[in-house]
Structure formats: C-alpha cells, structure tokens
Design a protein around this motif. Sequence first.
Motif, PDB file in Angstrom:
ATOM      1  N   SER A 185       3.805 -20.473  24.198  1.00  0.00           N
ATOM      2  CA  SER A 185       3.355 -21.729  23.592  1.00  0.00           C
ATOM      3  C   SER A 185       3.802 -21.870  22.147  1.00  0.00           C
ATOM      4  O   SER A 185       3.924 -22.997  21.648  1.00  0.00           O
ATOM      5  CB  SER A 185       1.827 -21.853  23.681  1.00  0.00           C
ATOM      6  N   ASP A 186       4.048 -20.764  21.446  1.00  0.00           N
ATOM      7  CA  ASP A 186       4.557 -20.850  20.076  1.00  0.00           C
ATOM      8  C   ASP A 186       5.865 -21.632  20.043  1.00  0.00           C
ATOM      9  O   ASP A 186       6.168 -22.325  19.062  1.00  0.00           O
ATOM     10  CB  ASP A 186       4.790 -19.454  19.488  1.00  0.00           C
ATOM     11  N   ILE A 187       6.636 -21.496  21.101  1.00  0.00           N
ATOM     12  CA  ILE A 187       7.923 -22.186  21.186  1.00  0.00           C
ATOM     13  C   ILE A 187       7.807 -23.506  21.935  1.00  0.00           C
ATOM     14  O   ILE A 187       8.304 -24.541  21.491  1.00  0.00           O
ATOM     15  CB  ILE A 187       8.960 -21.280  21.868  1.00  0.00           C
ATOM     16  N   GLN A 247      11.729 -19.812  31.642  1.00  0.00           N
ATOM     17  CA  GLN A 247      12.008 -18.731  30.700  1.00  0.00           C
ATOM     18  C   GLN A 247      13.320 -18.968  29.956  1.00  0.00           C
ATOM     19  O   GLN A 247      13.487 -18.522  28.816  1.00  0.00           O
ATOM     20  CB  GLN A 247      12.041 -17.388  31.423  1.00  0.00           C
ATOM     21  N   GLN A 248      14.248 -19.706  30.575  1.00  0.00           N
ATOM     22  CA  GLN A 248      15.478 -20.061  29.881  1.00  0.00           C
ATOM     23  C   GLN A 248      15.184 -20.966  28.690  1.00  0.00           C
ATOM     24  O   GLN A 248      15.778 -20.825  27.618  1.00  0.00           O
ATOM     25  CB  GLN A 248      16.440 -20.762  30.835  1.00  0.00           C
ATOM     26  N   VAL A 249      14.262 -21.893  28.888  1.00  0.00           N
ATOM     27  CA  VAL A 249      13.888 -22.800  27.810  1.00  0.00           C
ATOM     28  C   VAL A 249      13.267 -22.018  26.658  1.00  0.00           C
ATOM     29  O   VAL A 249      13.620 -22.210  25.488  1.00  0.00           O
ATOM     30  CB  VAL A 249      12.905 -23.879  28.318  1.00  0.00           C
ATOM     31  N   VAL A 250      12.346 -21.132  26.985  1.00  0.00           N
ATOM     32  CA  VAL A 250      11.665 -20.345  25.948  1.00  0.00           C
ATOM     33  C   VAL A 250      12.665 -19.517  25.155  1.00  0.00           C
ATOM     34  O   VAL A 250      12.625 -19.493  23.911  1.00  0.00           O
ATOM     35  CB  VAL A 250      10.604 -19.429  26.589  1.00  0.00           C
ATOM     36  N   ILE A 307      16.834  -3.306  13.530  1.00  0.00           N
ATOM     37  CA  ILE A 307      16.892  -4.733  13.817  1.00  0.00           C
ATOM     38  C   ILE A 307      15.528  -5.176  14.334  1.00  0.00           C
ATOM     39  O   ILE A 307      14.937  -4.529  15.196  1.00  0.00           O
ATOM     40  CB  ILE A 307      17.980  -5.032  14.865  1.00  0.00           C
ATOM     41  N   ARG A 308      15.032  -6.277  13.815  1.00  0.00           N
ATOM     42  CA  ARG A 308      13.688  -6.735  14.153  1.00  0.00           C
ATOM     43  C   ARG A 308      13.609  -7.194  15.612  1.00  0.00           C
ATOM     44  O   ARG A 308      14.479  -7.907  16.101  1.00  0.00           O
ATOM     45  CB  ARG A 308      13.261  -7.859  13.214  1.00  0.00           C
ATOM     46  N   LEU A 309      12.549  -6.784  16.276  1.00  0.00           N
ATOM     47  CA  LEU A 309      12.343  -7.120  17.686  1.00  0.00           C
ATOM     48  C   LEU A 309      11.194  -8.111  17.844  1.00  0.00           C
ATOM     49  O   LEU A 309      10.101  -7.899  17.302  1.00  0.00           O
ATOM     50  CB  LEU A 309      12.037  -5.858  18.496  1.00  0.00           C
ATOM     51  N   TYR A 310      11.451  -9.172  18.609  1.00  0.00           N
ATOM     52  CA  TYR A 310      10.425 -10.158  18.949  1.00  0.00           C
ATOM     53  C   TYR A 310      10.228 -10.143  20.459  1.00  0.00           C
ATOM     54  O   TYR A 310      11.197 -10.236  21.220  1.00  0.00           O
ATOM     55  CB  TYR A 310      10.843 -11.564  18.490  1.00  0.00           C
ATOM     56  N   ILE A 311       8.995 -10.010  20.883  1.00  0.00           N
ATOM     57  CA  ILE A 311       8.654 -10.062  22.303  1.00  0.00           C
ATOM     58  C   ILE A 311       7.851 -11.332  22.556  1.00  0.00           C
ATOM     59  O   ILE A 311       6.829 -11.573  21.900  1.00  0.00           O
ATOM     60  CB  ILE A 311       7.851  -8.834  22.737  1.00  0.00           C
ATOM     61  N   ILE A 312       8.326 -12.134  23.506  1.00  0.00           N
ATOM     62  CA  ILE A 312       7.676 -13.406  23.827  1.00  0.00           C
ATOM     63  C   ILE A 312       7.069 -13.296  25.219  1.00  0.00           C
ATOM     64  O   ILE A 312       7.780 -13.000  26.190  1.00  0.00           O
ATOM     65  CB  ILE A 312       8.685 -14.568  23.794  1.00  0.00           C
ATOM     66  N   VAL A 313       5.780 -13.526  25.312  1.00  0.00           N
ATOM     67  CA  VAL A 313       5.077 -13.407  26.598  1.00  0.00           C
ATOM     68  C   VAL A 313       4.088 -14.563  26.745  1.00  0.00           C
ATOM     69  O   VAL A 313       3.707 -15.196  25.763  1.00  0.00           O
ATOM     70  CB  VAL A 313       4.317 -12.072  26.703  1.00  0.00           C
ATOM     71  N   SER A 355       0.523 -16.293  26.942  1.00  0.00           N
ATOM     72  CA  SER A 355      -0.689 -15.952  26.178  1.00  0.00           C
ATOM     73  C   SER A 355      -1.598 -15.015  26.944  1.00  0.00           C
ATOM     74  O   SER A 355      -2.180 -14.082  26.376  1.00  0.00           O
ATOM     75  CB  SER A 355      -1.447 -17.232  25.812  1.00  0.00           C
ATOM     76  N   ASP A 356      -1.724 -15.217  28.251  1.00  0.00           N
ATOM     77  CA  ASP A 356      -2.612 -14.396  29.064  1.00  0.00           C
ATOM     78  C   ASP A 356      -2.137 -12.947  29.180  1.00  0.00           C
ATOM     79  O   ASP A 356      -2.915 -12.065  29.553  1.00  0.00           O
ATOM     80  CB  ASP A 356      -2.753 -14.992  30.470  1.00  0.00           C
ATOM     81  N   ASP A 357      -0.871 -12.694  28.883  1.00  0.00           N
ATOM     82  CA  ASP A 357      -0.309 -11.352  29.025  1.00  0.00           C
ATOM     83  C   ASP A 357      -0.242 -10.591  27.705  1.00  0.00           C
ATOM     84  O   ASP A 357       0.123  -9.413  27.684  1.00  0.00           O
ATOM     85  CB  ASP A 357       1.106 -11.432  29.612  1.00  0.00           C
ATOM     86  N   LEU A 358      -0.580 -11.239  26.625  1.00  0.00           N
ATOM     87  CA  LEU A 358      -0.379 -10.664  25.297  1.00  0.00           C
ATOM     88  C   LEU A 358      -1.142  -9.352  25.106  1.00  0.00           C
ATOM     89  O   LEU A 358      -0.586  -8.354  24.631  1.00  0.00           O
ATOM     90  CB  LEU A 358      -0.784 -11.672  24.222  1.00  0.00           C
ATOM     91  N   ILE A 359      -2.408  -9.321  25.469  1.00  0.00           N
ATOM     92  CA  ILE A 359      -3.222  -8.113  25.285  1.00  0.00           C
ATOM     93  C   ILE A 359      -2.664  -6.956  26.093  1.00  0.00           C
ATOM     94  O   ILE A 359      -2.587  -5.818  25.618  1.00  0.00           O
ATOM     95  CB  ILE A 359      -4.688  -8.391  25.657  1.00  0.00           C
ATOM     96  N   ALA A 360      -2.264  -7.218  27.332  1.00  0.00           N
ATOM     97  CA  ALA A 360      -1.719  -6.164  28.186  1.00  0.00           C
ATOM     98  C   ALA A 360      -0.468  -5.551  27.560  1.00  0.00           C
ATOM     99  O   ALA A 360      -0.278  -4.328  27.594  1.00  0.00           O
ATOM    100  CB  ALA A 360      -1.410  -6.717  29.574  1.00  0.00           C
ATOM    101  N   PHE A 361       0.381  -6.394  26.985  1.00  0.00           N
ATOM    102  CA  PHE A 361       1.599  -5.884  26.352  1.00  0.00           C
ATOM    103  C   PHE A 361       1.272  -5.053  25.115  1.00  0.00           C
ATOM    104  O   PHE A 361       1.859  -3.988  24.894  1.00  0.00           O
ATOM    105  CB  PHE A 361       2.521  -7.049  25.992  1.00  0.00           C
ATOM    106  N   LYS A 362       0.343  -5.524  24.320  1.00  0.00           N
ATOM    107  CA  LYS A 362      -0.024  -4.771  23.122  1.00  0.00           C
ATOM    108  C   LYS A 362      -0.651  -3.427  23.490  1.00  0.00           C
ATOM    109  O   LYS A 362      -0.404  -2.415  22.827  1.00  0.00           O
ATOM    110  CB  LYS A 362      -0.972  -5.596  22.258  1.00  0.00           C
ATOM    111  N   ASN A 363      -1.450  -3.413  24.542  1.00  0.00           N
ATOM    112  CA  ASN A 363      -2.086  -2.164  24.965  1.00  0.00           C
ATOM    113  C   ASN A 363      -1.069  -1.170  25.525  1.00  0.00           C
ATOM    114  O   ASN A 363      -1.178   0.035  25.297  1.00  0.00           O
ATOM    115  CB  ASN A 363      -3.170  -2.442  26.008  1.00  0.00           C
ATOM    116  N   LYS A 364      -0.086  -1.676  26.262  1.00  0.00           N
ATOM    117  CA  LYS A 364       0.899  -0.813  26.908  1.00  0.00           C
ATOM    118  C   LYS A 364       1.989  -0.363  25.944  1.00  0.00           C
ATOM    119  O   LYS A 364       2.347   0.821  25.878  1.00  0.00           O
ATOM    120  CB  LYS A 364       1.529  -1.544  28.094  1.00  0.00           C
ATOM    121  N   ILE A 365       2.519  -1.305  25.186  1.00  0.00           N
ATOM    122  CA  ILE A 365       3.691  -1.044  24.354  1.00  0.00           C
ATOM    123  C   ILE A 365       3.317  -0.742  22.905  1.00  0.00           C
ATOM    124  O   ILE A 365       4.014  -0.022  22.204  1.00  0.00           O
ATOM    125  CB  ILE A 365       4.670  -2.239  24.429  1.00  0.00           C
TER     126      ILE A 365
END
Length: 236
Positions: free
Chosen positions: A74-76, A97-100, A45-51, A53-63
Amino acid sequence: LMPRNWECISIIDIMFALVLKSYFNDLNRADRLVKSIRAFNSDNIRLYIIVPSDDLIAFKNKIGSDSINYLTDSDILDLTMTHTKSTKFDLPPVIMQQVVKTEFWRLGIAKNFLIIDSDSYFIKEFTLKDFMFNQETPYTIMNEGRHQLDWAARAGNERFIRDYHDLRKSALNLFGRKGPHFDFAPTPMICSSKVWRAMYEKVAKPAGESFYDQIARFPCETQWYGEFLLNDQTIS
C-alpha cells in the motif's frame, strides 16, 4: 522516506538499492535470499523488502530488521491509485506484483534499483560495479533469449518457443519498433528510476494513467522497460 508530493520528489541520495517484492508463501525463500545478501553484500547496498501489510509481522519475525527497510504494497499502490483511471485494483496477484515492483520509483528512494525475486539468491560477493556502468548509469539487461530458446528447442517445447516470440512480437507494438525480438529478462532486473519516470511523464501521464493501466493492457514489466528505453534512450 515518503515524499510529501511525489511529483516534486526530494533529493535522492541513494544511488542504488535492492528491491525484493515478496509475500507469506515465499517467506522461506526470501529468508534464504536475505541471508545471501547479508553474506555477500560487500558494498552494503540498501535492501528494501515490500510485502502485503498482513505479512509484515511474519517477515520481521522470520528475517529480522537488521540491514532491512520494510515497505508494504500500500505504500506504493496508494500513490499509484492517485494516477490511474481505475477505481480499484483487480488484477491477479501475479500481475499486481509487477505494478508494485516497477512503481517503486515513485517513492523517490533510489536513483537505480535491482528488482529481485524471492527464488533468487547470491552465491558470491557482489558490489555496485556489478550493476552500474558508471556513477549515474545502470547496466540494462538485453538479449535475444538464445539460452531459453536453445533449451526449448532441445526439449522439443514448441509451445514455449511460440509463446516467447508472440509476446515479444506484441511488445514491438508498444512503441512501434521494427526489428529483432529482444528479451529484457530474466530477473533480477536492473532498472533506472529515471527511465520509469520518463515513461510515466511521456506515455502514461498524458493519457491520465499510471503503470497499472499499462500493465493491465500488456502484463510484462521487463518488455515495457526495455522497449521504452530503446525508443526513448532516456539513459545510454
């Protein structure tokens, strides 16, 4: 994946997706969750992670990016902003975060999705059948909160019991329902994009609003979804 015009969403070819809304302070928890998904997601099942913008690089580096589709808040929210009376978003982060999460449907990515928080993780194999009643209809989480109320009663936590019923009593007023206090939580929350869209078209849009305006008035996305579904029966 972003539609040119969200009002005329292109054909959606994904039946179901996993949606994780997270941020930097929950990075380690999110990493644990993703590891469990990679281990037990037998139907891929496809996974989408929403974070943010300032946290995006950290998530990509860690996960990493293997089997993950990243989105930013902001995409949403850029889409949400075009359909709200508000000139800026100023709700507390815990409410924003509920809105997002619940406006994910606007992207036109999946017909149905599971909203899952960073502090959750899977402990055994899961498949689409765990979330879908049939090819089109997802299950809906609905209960009378007995597990929570029983726990609170044993702990002597009268405030929890009072707050629990006060919230759900207020939720009855959203669509004028009379009857028992239902709970449509806890998360993970299974939901249908069709239901969110119907709520927008029938409730928010006529008032020139988006879900941001609704959640500002009553900040509980699970009760919005469940009470609207009982009222409209968009899916059954």
